[in-house]
Design a protein around this motif. Structure first.
Motif, PDB file in Angstrom:
ATOM      1  N   ASP A   8     -39.559   5.781  11.685  1.00 39.05           N
ATOM      2  CA  ASP A   8     -38.619   4.905  10.992  1.00 39.05           C
ATOM      3  C   ASP A   8     -39.344   3.639  10.545  1.00 39.05           C
ATOM      4  OD1 ASP A   8     -36.334   3.675  10.029  1.00 39.05           O
ATOM      5  OD2 ASP A   8     -35.688   2.997  12.000  1.00 39.05           O
ATOM      6  N   ALA A   9     -39.102   3.226   9.315  1.00 37.99           N
ATOM      7  CA  ALA A   9     -39.709   2.005   8.795  1.00 37.99           C
ATOM      8  C   ALA A   9     -38.757   0.822   8.920  1.00 37.99           C
ATOM      9  CB  ALA A   9     -40.138   2.198   7.345  1.00 37.99           C
ATOM     10  N   ASN A  10     -37.723   0.970   9.747  1.00 37.54           N
ATOM     11  CA  ASN A  10     -36.786  -0.100  10.045  1.00 37.54           C
ATOM     12  C   ASN A  10     -36.217  -0.732   8.782  1.00 37.54           C
ATOM     13  OD1 ASN A  10     -37.185   0.254  12.855  1.00 37.54           O
ATOM     14  ND2 ASN A  10     -39.086  -0.878  12.695  1.00 37.54           N
ATOM     15  N   THR A  11     -36.456  -2.006   8.587  1.00 36.74           N
ATOM     16  CA  THR A  11     -35.876  -2.743   7.462  1.00 36.74           C
ATOM     17  C   THR A  11     -36.274  -2.137   6.125  1.00 36.74           C
ATOM     18  OG1 THR A  11     -35.949  -4.756   8.795  1.00 36.74           O
ATOM     19  CG2 THR A  11     -35.662  -5.024   6.433  1.00 36.74           C
ATOM     20  N   ALA A  12     -37.514  -1.703   6.004  1.00 40.86           N
ATOM     21  CA  ALA A  12     -37.978  -1.136   4.732  1.00 40.86           C
ATOM     22  C   ALA A  12     -37.152   0.095   4.360  1.00 40.86           C
ATOM     23  CB  ALA A  12     -39.460  -0.788   4.807  1.00 40.86           C
ATOM     24  N   SER A  13     -36.811   0.916   5.329  1.00 42.52           N
ATOM     25  CA  SER A  13     -35.998   2.105   5.056  1.00 42.52           C
ATOM     26  C   SER A  13     -34.600   1.729   4.585  1.00 42.52           C
ATOM     27  CB  SER A  13     -35.874   2.973   6.309  1.00 42.52           C
ATOM     28  OG  SER A  13     -37.124   3.461   6.706  1.00 42.52           O
ATOM     29  N   ILE A  21     -34.614   2.152  -4.274  1.00 42.78           N
ATOM     30  CA  ILE A  21     -36.034   2.054  -4.615  1.00 42.78           C
ATOM     31  C   ILE A  21     -36.792   3.001  -3.686  1.00 42.78           C
ATOM     32  CG2 ILE A  21     -38.057   0.549  -4.727  1.00 42.78           C
ATOM     33  CD1 ILE A  21     -36.079  -1.832  -4.969  1.00 42.78           C
ATOM     34  N   PRO A  22     -37.491   3.990  -4.240  1.00 39.09           N
ATOM     35  CA  PRO A  22     -38.267   4.875  -3.359  1.00 39.09           C
ATOM     36  C   PRO A  22     -39.215   4.048  -2.489  1.00 39.09           C
ATOM     37  CG  PRO A  22     -38.265   5.708  -5.601  1.00 39.09           C
ATOM     38  CD  PRO A  22     -37.663   4.334  -5.649  1.00 39.09           C
ATOM     39  N   ILE A  23     -39.310   4.391  -1.231  1.00 39.06           N
ATOM     40  CA  ILE A  23     -40.125   3.591  -0.313  1.00 39.06           C
ATOM     41  C   ILE A  23     -41.585   3.545  -0.764  1.00 39.06           C
ATOM     42  CG2 ILE A  23     -40.764   5.335   1.396  1.00 39.06           C
ATOM     43  CD1 ILE A  23     -39.810   3.104   3.475  1.00 39.06           C
ATOM     44  N   MET A  24     -42.017   4.568  -1.494  1.00 40.80           N
ATOM     45  CA  MET A  24     -43.394   4.571  -2.004  1.00 40.80           C
ATOM     46  C   MET A  24     -43.599   3.506  -3.085  1.00 40.80           C
ATOM     47  SD  MET A  24     -44.885   6.739  -0.105  1.00 40.80           S
ATOM     48  CE  MET A  24     -46.435   7.126  -0.885  1.00 40.80           C
ATOM     49  N   GLN A  39     -36.293  -9.524   4.802  1.00 37.05           N
ATOM     50  CA  GLN A  39     -37.753  -9.506   4.657  1.00 37.05           C
ATOM     51  C   GLN A  39     -38.279  -8.091   4.861  1.00 37.05           C
ATOM     52  OE1 GLN A  39     -40.027 -11.980   3.962  1.00 37.05           O
ATOM     53  NE2 GLN A  39     -41.661 -10.488   4.088  1.00 37.05           N
ATOM     54  N   VAL A  40     -38.979  -7.576   3.865  1.00 38.89           N
ATOM     55  CA  VAL A  40     -39.669  -6.291   3.995  1.00 38.89           C
ATOM     56  C   VAL A  40     -41.133  -6.614   4.285  1.00 38.89           C
ATOM     57  CG1 VAL A  40     -40.372  -4.172   2.835  1.00 38.89           C
ATOM     58  CG2 VAL A  40     -38.097  -5.125   2.409  1.00 38.89           C
ATOM     59  N   ASN A  41     -41.596  -6.190   5.434  1.00 41.14           N
ATOM     60  CA  ASN A  41     -42.967  -6.488   5.854  1.00 41.14           C
ATOM     61  C   ASN A  41     -43.953  -5.461   5.323  1.00 41.14           C
ATOM     62  OD1 ASN A  41     -42.164  -8.726   7.431  1.00 41.14           O
ATOM     63  ND2 ASN A  41     -41.531  -7.336   9.051  1.00 41.14           N
ATOM     64  N   GLN A  42     -45.103  -5.937   4.924  1.00 46.34           N
ATOM     65  CA  GLN A  42     -46.158  -5.043   4.436  1.00 46.34           C
ATOM     66  C   GLN A  42     -46.594  -4.084   5.534  1.00 46.34           C
ATOM     67  OE1 GLN A  42     -47.279  -4.868   1.179  1.00 46.34           O
ATOM     68  NE2 GLN A  42     -48.196  -2.970   1.935  1.00 46.34           N
ATOM     69  N   SER A  43     -46.572  -4.546   6.781  1.00 47.28           N
ATOM     70  CA  SER A  43     -47.000  -3.685   7.888  1.00 47.28           C
ATOM     71  C   SER A  43     -46.105  -2.451   8.007  1.00 47.28           C
ATOM     72  CB  SER A  43     -47.017  -4.468   9.206  1.00 47.28           C
ATOM     73  OG  SER A  43     -45.727  -4.960   9.514  1.00 47.28           O
ATOM     74  N   GLN A  44     -44.798  -2.603   7.733  1.00 42.87           N
ATOM     75  CA  GLN A  44     -43.888  -1.448   7.766  1.00 42.87           C
ATOM     76  C   GLN A  44     -44.276  -0.448   6.680  1.00 42.87           C
ATOM     77  OE1 GLN A  44     -40.228  -3.610   7.152  1.00 42.87           O
ATOM     78  NE2 GLN A  44     -39.590  -3.208   9.254  1.00 42.87           N
ATOM     79  N   LYS A  49     -45.942   4.700   4.373  1.00 44.10           N
ATOM     80  CA  LYS A  49     -46.417   5.411   3.182  1.00 44.10           C
ATOM     81  C   LYS A  49     -47.320   6.605   3.514  1.00 44.10           C
ATOM     82  CE  LYS A  49     -45.639   1.776  -0.156  1.00 44.10           C
ATOM     83  NZ  LYS A  49     -46.219   0.883  -1.163  1.00 44.10           N
ATOM     84  N   PRO A  50     -48.297   6.464   4.416  1.00 42.41           N
ATOM     85  CA  PRO A  50     -49.088   7.658   4.782  1.00 42.41           C
ATOM     86  C   PRO A  50     -48.241   8.749   5.446  1.00 42.41           C
ATOM     87  CG  PRO A  50     -50.198   5.667   5.500  1.00 42.41           C
ATOM     88  CD  PRO A  50     -48.833   5.260   5.030  1.00 42.41           C
ATOM     89  N   ASN A  51     -47.231   8.350   6.227  1.00 47.21           N
ATOM     90  CA  ASN A  51     -46.349   9.334   6.857  1.00 47.21           C
ATOM     91  C   ASN A  51     -45.618  10.159   5.807  1.00 47.21           C
ATOM     92  OD1 ASN A  51     -47.006   8.443   9.425  1.00 47.21           O
ATOM     93  ND2 ASN A  51     -45.249   7.083   9.567  1.00 47.21           N
ATOM     94  N   ILE A  52     -45.142   9.508   4.766  1.00 49.31           N
ATOM     95  CA  ILE A  52     -44.424  10.205   3.701  1.00 49.31           C
ATOM     96  C   ILE A  52     -45.375  11.097   2.917  1.00 49.31           C
ATOM     97  CG2 ILE A  52     -43.167   9.895   1.541  1.00 49.31           C
ATOM     98  CD1 ILE A  52     -41.859   7.439   2.870  1.00 49.31           C
ATOM     99  N   ARG A  53     -46.580  10.602   2.621  1.00 43.55           N
ATOM    100  CA  ARG A  53     -47.573  11.429   1.908  1.00 43.55           C
ATOM    101  C   ARG A  53     -47.889  12.694   2.708  1.00 43.55           C
ATOM    102  NH1 ARG A  53     -50.431   6.465   1.273  1.00 43.55           N
ATOM    103  NH2 ARG A  53     -49.838   5.576  -0.708  1.00 43.55           N
ATOM    104  N   ASP A  54     -48.081  12.540   4.004  1.00 40.45           N
ATOM    105  CA  ASP A  54     -48.390  13.699   4.859  1.00 40.45           C
ATOM    106  C   ASP A  54     -47.232  14.688   4.875  1.00 40.45           C
ATOM    107  OD1 ASP A  54     -50.821  12.507   5.436  1.00 40.45           O
ATOM    108  OD2 ASP A  54     -50.214  11.824   7.438  1.00 40.45           O
ATOM    109  N   PHE A  55     -46.020  14.190   4.958  1.00 37.37           N
ATOM    110  CA  PHE A  55     -44.833  15.052   4.974  1.00 37.37           C
ATOM    111  C   PHE A  55     -44.715  15.831   3.663  1.00 37.37           C
ATOM    112  CE2 PHE A  55     -40.315  15.572   3.859  1.00 37.37           C
ATOM    113  CZ  PHE A  55     -39.996  16.533   4.798  1.00 37.37           C
ATOM    114  N   VAL A  56     -44.853  15.131   2.556  1.00 37.39           N
ATOM    115  CA  VAL A  56     -44.743  15.788   1.247  1.00 37.39           C
ATOM    116  C   VAL A  56     -45.829  16.849   1.086  1.00 37.39           C
ATOM    117  CG1 VAL A  56     -44.912  15.423  -1.250  1.00 37.39           C
ATOM    118  CG2 VAL A  56     -43.544  13.871   0.145  1.00 37.39           C
TER     119      VAL A  56
END
Length: 60
Positions: A8-13, A21-24, A39-44, A49-56
């Motif tokens: 879960d990307a918490n706030t970003a999700s 807005i697609p999270i990517m 606030q959407v943090n860059q760390s989230q 983003k790599p998790n989504i790339r791997d899933f796709v």
């Protein structure tokens, strides 16, 4: 039959889903959501983003 876990990307999700807005494509920074500044943090995004790339990649 198939199952995958994505962290879960918490706030970003929440911001991604609420604003459509697609999270990517979501960028870090402040957003207004339901009259509140969020606030959407860059760390989230850096983690998610790599998790989504791997899933796709598994479903392509």
């Amino acid at each position: 039959m198939f199952q995958a876990e994505i962290r879960d990307a918490n706030t970003a999700s929440v911001v991604s889903g609420a604003l459509g807005i697609p999270i990517m494509r979501l960028q870090a920074g402040n957003r207004i959501l339901l009259g509140r500044q969020i606030q959407v943090n860059q760390s989230q995004l850096d983690v998610q983003k790599p998790n989504i790339r791997d899933f796709v990649a598994t479903i392509e």
